[in-house]
Design an enzyme around this catalytic site. Structure first.
Site, PDB file in Angstrom:
ATOM      1  N   TYR A   1      47.342   4.878  32.028  1.00  0.00           N
ATOM      2  CA  TYR A   1      47.196   3.527  31.466  1.00  0.00           C
ATOM      3  C   TYR A   1      48.490   2.739  31.603  1.00  0.00           C
ATOM      4  O   TYR A   1      48.482   1.597  32.075  1.00  0.00           O
ATOM      5  CB  TYR A   1      46.777   3.574  29.992  1.00  0.00           C
TER       6      TYR A   1
ATOM      7  N   GLU B   1      54.567  -2.014  26.488  1.00  0.00           N
ATOM      8  CA  GLU B   1      53.400  -1.131  26.558  1.00  0.00           C
ATOM      9  C   GLU B   1      53.676   0.212  25.885  1.00  0.00           C
ATOM     10  O   GLU B   1      52.782   0.793  25.269  1.00  0.00           O
ATOM     11  CB  GLU B   1      52.975  -0.935  28.014  1.00  0.00           C
TER      12      GLU B   1
ATOM     13  N   ASP C   1      42.873   1.580  28.447  1.00  0.00           N
ATOM     14  CA  ASP C   1      43.264   2.167  27.166  1.00  0.00           C
ATOM     15  C   ASP C   1      42.061   2.165  26.232  1.00  0.00           C
ATOM     16  O   ASP C   1      40.921   1.937  26.659  1.00  0.00           O
ATOM     17  CB  ASP C   1      44.439   1.391  26.563  1.00  0.00           C
TER      18      ASP C   1
END
Length: 381
Positions: free
Chosen positions: A123, A40, A141
């Protein structure tokens, strides 16, 4: 706005679609929170295709949080080189040091603790909690903002806090009705493959029949965003100073833009007017004088308009690089006769680097481009 029941239907349909259509990506083969956090972090503002080889190399070198925490920062940055947005790598390294020292090397199954790690925003914390731990934690996001703004037909700019809150609340309702890790990834996948920024592929969308943006014909124009400020433009004059086959390099400060990375000795000029060659040479001469004598020539670069052309410098290369809020024009200037000036610089922040060892340092992408051109003879020194 859709009801809680319709959001539950949306979640159910989307997860069913995802089970059939999900791409095979390496970070989807694990629920290890460390690897989810690495992926991520890498995926922020970077394309999936670019990230895949970096992800493989990174988790091979640092297979767990402790391995990354124990690594030297320069080694971590070198492995990240080319991905850009280097603050991500530095924060990830620091975050794993916190995990090692405070949590025994295991990322905690606690949303507040994850959110408190260096560089971890709402996020990323939501993605780790929902994908790795299967907790009903929204991860919103840019992809999710776009999908939900269209599905809910939200006509307020999505970068406003109130709009983000509205969308996050809707995702929160939906994620409590389905398996969290699947819905989080399904929303991302829909945004990446179908509900794309331009020309959304509504004919392929599994939730098109309930999409208010499609019904109202507004989907292609959504999401709305507030107007961005124009990027600030800066001219960077960089010095190519070579001695006995070694190049003088300096390390940038430990905070701010491109923190801790290496560059050629440089001076930054405000804005980006059409600086004359004489003005660029004056900036280079000022920087060289400071390297040799520890102070600067008291001249104002912007005031030099009609001076005779300098004969002690040549322009070797030039390149531009665009950051999020900044645009660099980097002009590499080579001093002629600089061997007559004594430069004894050698410290942790500046050193002579043999040509063959330049690749061992971590350079910003724009300098990688310039060095490659200059060292491989595409431009004549």
């Amino acid at each position: 706005m859709h009801s809680a029941e319709s959001l539950a239907d949306f979640a159910h349909t989307l997860v069913a679609w995802y089970r059939v259509n999900a791409r095979k990506l390496p970070w989807r083969e694990t629920t290890d929170p460390y690897r989810i956090l690495v992926s991520e972090t890498m995926l922020q503002q970077t394309r999936v295709e670019t990230v895949i080889p970096y992800y493989h190399r990174f988790v091979e070198a640092y297979p767990n949080a402790v391995a990354l925490a124990d690594a030297a920062e320069d080694d971590v940055m070198k492995l990240w080189e080319g991905l850009g947005y280097y603050r991500r790598a530095r924060n990830l390294h620091r975050a794993m040091q916190v995990v090692r020292d405070a949590y025994g090397g295991e990322i905690p199954d606690d949303a507040e603790a994850v959110r408190a790690l260096p560089g971890v925003g709402p996020y990323t914390a939501g993605a780790v909690m929902s994908i790795a731990f299967n907790r009903p934690q929204p991860a919103v996001d840019g992809n999710v903002l776009r999908v939900m703004a269209r599905f809910l037909s939200i006509t307020h700019p999505v970068d406003l806090p109130a709009t983000k809150r509205t969308i996050t609340d809707a995702v929160d309702l939906a994620i409590h009705t389905e398996e969290p890790r699947l819905l989080t990834q399904a929303l991302m996948e829909l945004g990446a493959l179908v509900c794309v920024p331009r020309r959304p592929r509504c004919e392929m969308c599994p939730v098109a029949s309930a999409c208010l943006g499609r019904q109202q014909g507004t989907a292609p124009e959504l999401p709305l965003k507030t107007a961005k400020k124009a990027r600030r433009k800066v001219t960077v004059v960089a010095l190519w100073i070579e001695r006995d086959g070694a190049l003088l390099a300096e390390r940038r400060a430990d905070d701010g833009l491109l923190a801790g990375m290496w560059q050629l000795p440089m001076v930054e000029l405000p804005d980006d007017p059409p600086y004359s060659r004489d003005q660029l040479y004056l900036a280079a001469r000022t920087r060289l004088h400071k390297l040799a004598f520890g102070n600067t020539i008291e001249e104002d670069v912007s005031s030099v308009a009609e001076k005779p052309a300098a004969v002690d410098f040549v322009i070797a290369a030039e390149a531009r690089h665009v950051f999020t809020h900044l645009e660099w024009r980097v002009v590499v200037v080579r001093p002629v006769g600089y061997h007559q000036v004594h430069i004894a610089t050698q410290s942790d922040d500046a050193m002579w680097v043999p040509r063959g060892e330049l690749s061992k340092l971590v350079w910003p992408k724009v300098y990688q481009t310039l060095l490659s051109q200059l060292l491989h003879g595409l431009l004549v020194l």
